[in-house]
Design an enzyme around this catalytic site. Structure first.
Site, mmCIF file in Angstrom:
data_model
loop_
_atom_site.group_PDB
_atom_site.id
_atom_site.type_symbol
_atom_site.label_atom_id
_atom_site.label_comp_id
_atom_site.label_asym_id
_atom_site.label_seq_id
_atom_site.Cartn_x
_atom_site.Cartn_y
_atom_site.Cartn_z
ATOM 1 N N LYS A 52 18.261 61.902 19.907
ATOM 2 C CA LYS A 52 19.196 60.779 19.775
ATOM 3 C C LYS A 52 18.749 59.511 20.502
ATOM 4 C CE LYS A 52 22.275 60.592 17.744
ATOM 5 N NZ LYS A 52 23.690 60.831 17.817
ATOM 6 N N HIS A 108 31.629 42.405 1.878
ATOM 7 C CA HIS A 108 32.233 43.737 1.627
ATOM 8 C C HIS A 108 31.234 44.871 1.879
ATOM 9 C CE1 HIS A 108 35.546 41.930 -0.946
ATOM 10 N NE2 HIS A 108 34.594 41.044 -1.187
#
Lengths: 503, 503, 503, 503
Positions: free
Chosen positions: D294, D166
C-alpha cells in the site's frame, strides 16, 4: 345559522397585516413556485447580452442576431404579461426559453443562440445575476432596519433600564444604547453584503462547460452589458465552485438572522408579563385557538425559526461543496433551490423586524424602577469608592460583595450604609463613607452620567454613537446606489445597442 | 423551418423515464405545494376520532356528533374529488377545515368540534400521522433496495474484483460482497425506522395547548381510533418537544442518504472511463447541452446533493430545538416545512437507487483483470508465507514490502520470485519458496477461496451473508406489515363506530 | 502586603464544588489528553481475545500464545500503575502496544499478534468497546437525572404555577407536571441509547482491512470474549461506515443535550429576578470579576453551549460520512477525536443537571400568585361555560375574548362578571352566569382539579405519570444491568481461558 | 531476539516528515494544551496597554502604574522562559495572571490593574488579538499555496489533459489551467481573511461587562497601543456577539478547507492506479499495517476530514449565537475552545497542501494519451463545423451526437469520418467534410490553441491568468505586510512609553 370569523382575535385592537399573516403562516397554505420562475428575466438578459456579443464578434451574422434578439425580447414581453409559463416537460429555464425561441424563429437562427456557451456557464450567470439582486435587496432591508433602530435609539437615549448579563441584572444602561448595539451588528451584516459584491460581481459567461470554447468570445463586452466588474479569470473555477457565491450569501444571511434572533429573543423576554418593560404592537402578535386571553409574540418567534433555517442551509451548501472532483458536479445544482428557499424565508424578516422596532412601546417608568433594583448600583458604588479613596479595586470589590450579602440578608435591594460599614470594618479598610453618598452613587442616572468614554451608555455618548453609525450608513447607502446605477446603465447600454443593431 | 427536440440525447439508446427526469430536474420547473395539503386527510381523521370520543364521553350530544361526523366525511369527499382547496386567507389546515365545517353545518354544532383540544395538539397529531406514514414508506423503499442488492449480490457472489482502501488497490473481493456491505448498512437504516415507530407512535391528542383540558377526554379511545400504541403520557412534553419526531426521522434519513451517497460515489468512480468496471444504464445518465459525447451519471450525483440536504435539515431541526422555554414555542412550526421538504427530496432516492442497482452492468472480465494488478495479491502472499513457514507476520510483512518495492522497480505488478528471494535474504530469513507457489498464491481467486470466516468475501460466505440478511429482512417486512394492519384496523373501527352512531 | 483569594465570591454562602468549577472553566486551564489514552485498556482486551482465538484455532502455537498473553497482561499492569505512556513517535495506540510487546517478548512471538487482523478492524473494535462503555455511562446518568426529576415532581405535584406558551401565561399547571415533561423526554433519550446497543454491540474484529483474511478466524469466539451479541456480518461494512456508531451516539447525545438545554433555559428564566419562581443553589452560580452583586446561572448557560457543540460534532460526522468510496477512507479517523470530545464535554452535563434539579428551591407562594394573574383562568372559564350551558366552544371563545379585552381595559387581570355579561349581550347569547361562579371557575386550583385525563396536570394524574415513568425506568435499569453483566462475564471468561491456557 | 521498526514502510523510498506524521496521526498520541496557554502573551499585552492608559489618565498613580507594568513584564519573562504555568485551580488566564501579579507586587498596587475593565472585555480583547494573528498566519499560508500553484501552473501551462465534468471526460484542458482554477478560489479565501481584518480589527477593551464604566478611559490610546484601527463603538455589542469574529474566521476557514478538499479529492482520483495521471510523493503517503504494497494518499484524505470538521465548528458557533438575551451569555465562552481547535486542525493543512503541490509528479504522456480518448474532441468538432459551415449549433450538435453513437458502435473513441457523413445525411444537412479535417479538429492540442478568450485553457491565456493572479497576489502580500507592520509599531510604542514612564 350563525357564522364565525377568525378563530381568535376578539381581544385585539389591531389585527396583523397581510404581510405579517404571510410571515406567520409560513408555507402552511401557500406553495412555492418553481425555482426557475425567479430566473426568467435573468436568463433572457444573459441571452441577449450573449447574442449581441456573438453578433459584434461576427460569430453569428447580423441577420441571425437581429432575429434572435427580437425573439428574446418578444419572449420577455410574453413573460411580463403572464403568457410565458415554464413547461415542466422541458428540463429547465434554459431549455424552455431556447425551445420557445426556436419554435418561433426557427432552428436555423434560433439554434445559434447557444453558440459558445453551455448550460454550465449559463446557470452560473443566471445565479450571479439573481444573487446580486438579492444582495442589494438585503442591503436595502438592513439599512432600513438600522434607520429604524437609530430613530428609536435617539428617542430613548436617556431611557434608563437595567443592563443584563447572564439574564441577571448587571449595571444600568439605556434602551437607546441597547438598540444601538444591534444597529452595530447589522452594520457588519451590511459590510458582508458589500463584500459579496466585491468578490462575486464577476461574469462567468464564457466559462462554457468549465473549459471554455474555441469561439472567440468578447467576455469584456458581455461583462459590460450585464453590469459586472469584469469576467471571472479562469473557466473551470466558477463552474467547479458553484456553491460558493451561494454559501457566502447564506453565511451573511445566517449571521444577520442570528442578530435578528437575539433582538427577537430580547424583545420576547422584555415583553413578558414578568419583565414588562416593552409591549409589542398588536399587529405582531397572534391569539390562540382556545385560550381567549393570549397575545403571543409570534413574529419574533418565527424569526428565531428562520435563523435555525439559515444554519441548516449553510450546512447543506458547505457539505455539498466538500470533496468535489475537478470540473462540474451535478450535485451543485441543488444549491439553487437551497439559496432561493433561504432568500424567500429570510428577506421578509428584515421588514417585519423594522416594523416591530418602529412600533414597540416602551414602559419607561418600569424600566427606571427596575434599574434601581437588585443591587444594580453595586458596581457604581465600587467604582466610586475605588476612585474616591484611591483604593485597590480588588479590595473594594470584596468589600462591596460582602455588603451586598449583608444587605440582601436584610431584605434590601441596594447596598445599605450599615452593611457597607460592616464590610469595610471586616476588611480593615479605614475610610469614612457618608450615607448620602452611598445612596446617591447607586442611583442609575448618576452612574450613567459618568459613563463618558467611547461606546458607553450615557446620553451624550449615545448621541455620538448614533452620529457615527449615521455616517457609516451614508457610506453604505452610497455603495448600494452606485451598484444599482451600474446595473441600470448596463441594461440601458444593451437596449441601445439592440436599437442600433436593429437599424 | 426545422424543429429540434431535447437539447441532448442523440447518443442515447434509452432516454430517462419521467420519474428520473423529475428526480434530476429537481425544482427547476416544478413548484412545491402548500405543506398543509399533505395533512388534509390526517387532520380529518383526527377530527373524526376526536368528535367520536367527545360523543362517547357525552361531552357533545349524539345529535351534534352525527352532524359533525357527517360534515367531516363530506369534506373528505370534497377533498378526494379535488373540490376542497386550501384557502390561503385562513391561516392553516385546521382553520380551513373548521371554517368549512361551520359554514356547512352551522356554528351551534360545528363550533363544538374544537371542544377539549387546541391547535397545538391537533398539529402534533397530524404530524405524527403524517410522519408515521412516511416512516412506513421509507421502510418499504429500504426493503426494496435491500432486495435488489441481495439479488445482484447473489448473481455476483463469485465476481472477483479489486477491493480498495484509500482509493488504492488493497485486496481481492467480489462485487457481490461489496453490494452486501451496503445491504448491511441499509438494514440498520431499517432498524432506525422501526425505532421511530417504537418511540413516537403515541397519541398527542388531548395535550391541548400543552396543559390539557378540564373536559374528561378518553385518550385511550382516540389512540385506538388512530392506530396508536397509546397516548403520550404528559401533556406538555409533545407540545414542547415539537421537533423531536421530525429530528429522529431526519437523522434516520440522513444516515440512509449517506449510505446511498457512498454507494453512489462508488458507482460513479467504478463507472468512469478510467475504472471501467461497471456501466450505468442509459436511463440513469443524461447528456450535455453542448458536448455531444457526454453520458453523465446524474442520478447518482443528485443523490449526493440530497445527502447534503438531509444534513442541513437536521441542523435546522436541532438548532430550533435548543434552549426553548417551557411549553409551546412558535418557532417549532417551521419544523413542518423542513421535514416535509426532506421527505419529498429523499424518498425518491430509494427507488432511483433500486433501479440503478437492478440495471447496472458489470464488466466481469475487467474486474478480474484489475484484481490481478497493483500487487493486490501481496497480502495473500504474506498470509500464506506466515502460515506455511510459521513465521511472525511482522517479519514476513517487511519481507513482502521489500519484495514489492523490488518488483515495482522491475516494472512488475505482482511480487516476483526473485524479488522475494532477495528480500528474504536481506532479512536473513531462511525458507525456501517455490516460484509456482509465489505465483499461485497471489491469484485473487485462490485467496478468495481461502477467506472463509464469517463476513468474508468468499463465494460460500457471501451466500451465507445473503441468507442471513434475508432472514433479518423477513423480520423487517413483518414489522411493517403489522404496523400497516394496525393502522387499517383503526380506520375500520372508526368507520364502524360512525355507522353505529348513525343508526 | 495583603493577599486576595478568588476574584469573586464574597456574596456567596456556598462556593461551587470542584466538579462544577471544572464544568464551568471548560478547557481554559485544562488540556485534553491524547485520544488513544482512552483506548489503552480496550486495545489490550481486544488483543488478548484475538491472541486467545488465534491460539485456539491453532493459527499460532500455544507457546507463542502464552507469551503474547502474558506480555499483554504485563503491559496492562504497567498501564494501570502509570508506567506505560504513549510514545508520540509511534503513530497510534496499536503501534505503541505492539512495539512494546515485541520489545519485551521478541519479534518471533510478538510479531504474530497481528496475524489475521489489520489496524482497520482493530480500531473499529476499540471504538465499539469504548463507545459501548460510554453509552452505558450515559444511560446511568440519564436514569439518575430522571430519578431526581421524579422525586422533585412528586414533592411538587400540587405546586400550582402558570403554564406558559410563547413565553406568555397560558393555563395553570404544576411544577411537578413540568418536571415530568422533561423526564418523559429523557426517557426517550434512554431508549435511543438502548437502540445504539441493539444495533452496534457487534464485533468488527476479523474484518481486517475491510476484506477479511485467509486465516480461519473464529469470530464467534472473539465476540463472546468481548461481550458482543455476535460478529458483524460483512467485512467491508464496519470499516467503510466508520462514522456511523459515532454518529448514532452523537445524535442521541445531541437530542439529550437539547432536552437539557431547554430545561436549562426554563430554569434560567424562572430564576430571573423578574420571574422569581425558582432559585438555583449558590453552588451552581458564579460571580463576576467586577460586579459585586452578581449570581449568574453559569452551569445552565454552559449546558446550552454544549448542546450547540453536539450539533456541530454531528454535522462533522455526517459530513465526513458522505460520498465515501468503497472500503476504508482515512478521513474517518477523525471521527475518533470528535466523538471523544463530545463525550468528554457532555457526560458531566447530566450529573450537573441532576444536582441542579435536586437543589433547586421553589417559590411556591409566588408561583400560585402568578397563576392567578394575566387571565390565566380565561380558558377554564371558557371550558366551564361551554360545558355548563351546552354552548358551542367557538362562540364561547369569542365571548371570553371580548370579556378579556373589556376586563383588561378596566385594569383587571381576570375576567370580571360585568365584562362577561357585556360580551354575552353583544354576542346575543342568553345565559345567566353568577358572579361567584365566574370568580371560582377562574381559580387555578379548581381548574387543575378538573384536568383529570391522562397526562394532565392534576395532582392525581401527576401521581400516575410518575408511577408510569417509574415502571419504564425499571425496565431501563434492567437493560443496563443485563448489558453490564454480559460485559463482566465476557471478561471473566477470557481470564479463565487464559488461566487454563497457562496450565 | 530480533527487533522491528515501523509497522510499514519497507516499500517506501522516502518516509514522511515529522510535520506530516503529526498531521496524519492527529490527536491519537498527542494531547491538546489548555486553551488559555495560547492567550498568555495577548493577555499580558492587553494588561500592559490598559495599565499604561490608566496611568496616563491619572486613574492610577504613576507609582502604581510602574509597579504593575514592571510586574507584568516580569510575568512575561517567566512565561517566555517556561516558568509560568497556568494553575488550574484559578479559573482562567485572567485570574492566573492577576493573582500572580498581586502575589508579587501586593494587592494595594496589583489590585488596581482591573480598574475600569471586566473579564468580559478582557477576553473579548484577548480573542481578537489571538484571532488577528491567526488570520495573518492563514493569510501567509494561503499566499504560499497560491505561489506553489502558480509555479506549477506555469510549468504545466502546456500540459494537455482531459477536462472532466460529472467525473466524465468532457473537453481538453491543461494541468496548469486546473491548478490555476484552485489558485483563483484561494485568492477569494485571501479576500475573506482581509475582510475579517476590516471588520474586526477594533478594540473591545473598555466595553467592561457590556455596559462600560464610570472611569474615564482613553479607548483611543489603548487601541493605538494594541494595533487596532480604533475602538468598537458600542459597549454591549462586542460582549453580546462574542461568537461573531470566531464565526467569521470559521466560515473563511470552512470555505478554504472546502477548496483544499476538492483539490485533495482531485489529486486522490488522478493518482489512482486507474487514472494514473499524477503521482504523490512518498512522503505524503503512508502504508498499511498488513498490506505490504500500500501507498495511501493519507495527507489528502485527512484534509477532507478537516473540511468536515470546519463545517461542524461553524455549526456550533452559529447555533450558540442564536436567540441570546441582551448582554453577555456564558455559553459564548465555549466559542474559544471551538475556534482554537479549528485553527489548530486546519492551519497545517495549508503547508501540507503546499508541499503536495510542489512535489506532485505529473504523467504528461498519459495525460495527453487520455485527452485523445472517449470522444474528448467531439465538442471541438461541433464548434468547428458550426463555425466553418455557418450552421446552427443545435443542429450540428444533434449530428455529432449521432456520429458519436455510430462511432461508439464501431468501438472507436473518436468521431470517424464515416459516421459523421452518415449522421449528416440522416439530418439532411448537405456539407462536405474532409476526413483529414475531422481527424485534425478533434486533436486536443488544436482545440486548445484555439481557446483564446479570457480564462480559457490555451497556453497563452494560461500565462495571462498567472500574471493576473500574480498582480492580485502582490496586493494581498502588501495588505498582510502593512497589517503586521502596524502591529509591530503598536508594540514598539507601548515599550517606548513604558521606558519613558520608567524614568
Amino acid at each position: 345559522m350563525k357564522k364565525v370569523g377568525k378563530l381568535w382575535g376578539g381581544r385585539f385592537n389591531v389585527l396583523p397585516s397581510q404581510e405579517i399573516i404571510d410571515f406567520l403562516s409560513g408555507r402552511d397554505v401557500r406553495g412555492v413556485s418553481a425555482c426557475d420562475e425567479r430566473l426568467v428575466s435573468y436568463d433572457l438578459w444573459g441571452s441577449r447580452a450573449h447574442a449581441m456579443m456573438l453578433c459584434k464578434r461576427g460569430i453569428i451574422s447580423p441577420r441571425d442576431g437581429k432575429k434572435i434578439l427580437k425573439g428574446l425580447r418578444e419572449i420577455d414581453s410574453l413573460y411580463r404579461t403572464g403568457k410565458f409559463k415554464l413547461d415542466p416537460s422541458k428540463e429547465d429555464i434554459h431549455s424552455n426559453i431556447e425551445s420557445l425561441l426556436i419554435s418561433r424563429i426557427g432552428i436555423e437562427s434560433g439554434g445559434k443562440l447557444h453558440t459558445g456557451r453551455s448550460r454550465n456557464d449559463q446557470i452560473a450567470l443566471d445565479m450571479r445575476l439573481y444573487l446580486r439582486d438579492q444582495v442589494l435587496e438585503f442591503g436595502d432591508g438592513v439599512i432600513q432596519l438600522i434607520e429604524a433602530l437609530l430613530k428609536r435609539a435617539g428617542e430613548h437615549r436617556g431611557t434608563v433600564m437595567p443592563g443584563y448579563t447572564h439574564h441577571q441584572h448587571a449595571m444600568a444602561t439605556t434602551f437607546g444604547h441597547l438598540l444601538l448595539a444591534f444597529a452595530e451588528g447589522l452594520q457588519r451584516d451590511q459590510q458582508r453584503l458589500e463584500h459579496w459584491l466585491d468578490i462575486f460581481n464577476r461574469n462567468p459567461l464564457g466559462a462554457g462547460a468549465g473549459y471554455g470554447t474555441s469561439f472567440k468570445l468578447d467576455r469584456n463586452l458581455t461583462s459590460k452589458l450585464l453590469g459586472f466588474d469584469g469576467p471571472t479569470e479562469n473557466a473551470t473555477d466558477p463552474v467547479m465552485q458553484r456553491w460558493e457565491p451561494e454559501a457566502d450569501l447564506a453565511y451573511a444571511v445566517g449571521v444577520m438572522m442570528n442578530h435578528l434572533s437575539t433582538l427577537a429573543q430580547t424583545f420576547i423576554l422584555l415583553s413578558t408579563r414578568e419583565f414588562g418593560l416593552v409591549r409589542l404592537d398588536d399587529r405582531h402578535c397572534s391569539g390562540s385557538s382556545i385560550m381567549p386571553q393570549k397575545r403571543n409574540p409570534d413574529s419574533l418567534e418565527v424569526i428565531k425559526a428562520k435563523a435555525a433555517f439559515a444554519q441548516g442551509i449553510l450546512t447543506s451548501l458547505l457539505s455539498v461543496g466538500k470533496g468535489l472532483f475537478m470540473g462540474y458536479n451535478r450535485e451543485t445544482q441543488w444549491t439553487k433551490y437551497w439559496i432561493m428557499d433561504l432568500v424567500d424565508e429570510s428577506r421578509p424578516a428584515l421588514s417585519i423586524m423594522t416594523d416591530v422596532v418602529k412600533r414597540i412601546r416602551v414602559n419607561k417608568a418600569e424600566m427606571l424602577e427596575q434599574a434601581r433594583k437588585d443591587f444594580l448600583g453595586a458596581t457604581a458604588l465600587m467604582e466610586w469608592m475605588t476612585a474616591s479613596f484611591n483604593l485597590s479595586l480588588r479590595e473594594v470589590k470584596t468589600v462591596v460583595e460582602k455588603a451586598v450579602r449583608y444587605s440582601e440578608m436584610e431584605g434590601l435591594e441596594e447596598v445599605s450604609h450599615d452593611s457597607l460599614k460592616r464590610a469595610l470594618q471586616e476588611m480593615r479598610i479605614e475610610v469614612s463613607v457618608r450615607k448620602k453618598d452611598v445612596e446617591n452613587v447607586q442611583r442609575p442616572e448618576g452612574w450613567l452620567a459618568r459613563a463618558q468614554s467611547i461606546g458607553m451608555p450615557s446620553e451624550k455618548r449615545g448621541q455620538e454613537g448614533i452620529a457615527s453609525l449615521n455616517r457609516r450608513l451614508g457610506g453604505a447607502r452610497k455603495v448600494l446606489t452606485t451598484r444599482k446605477r451600474g446595473i441600470e446603465k448596463a441594461k440601458e447600454l444593451l437596449s441601445k445597442m439592440e436599437r442600433t443593431l436593429g437599424r
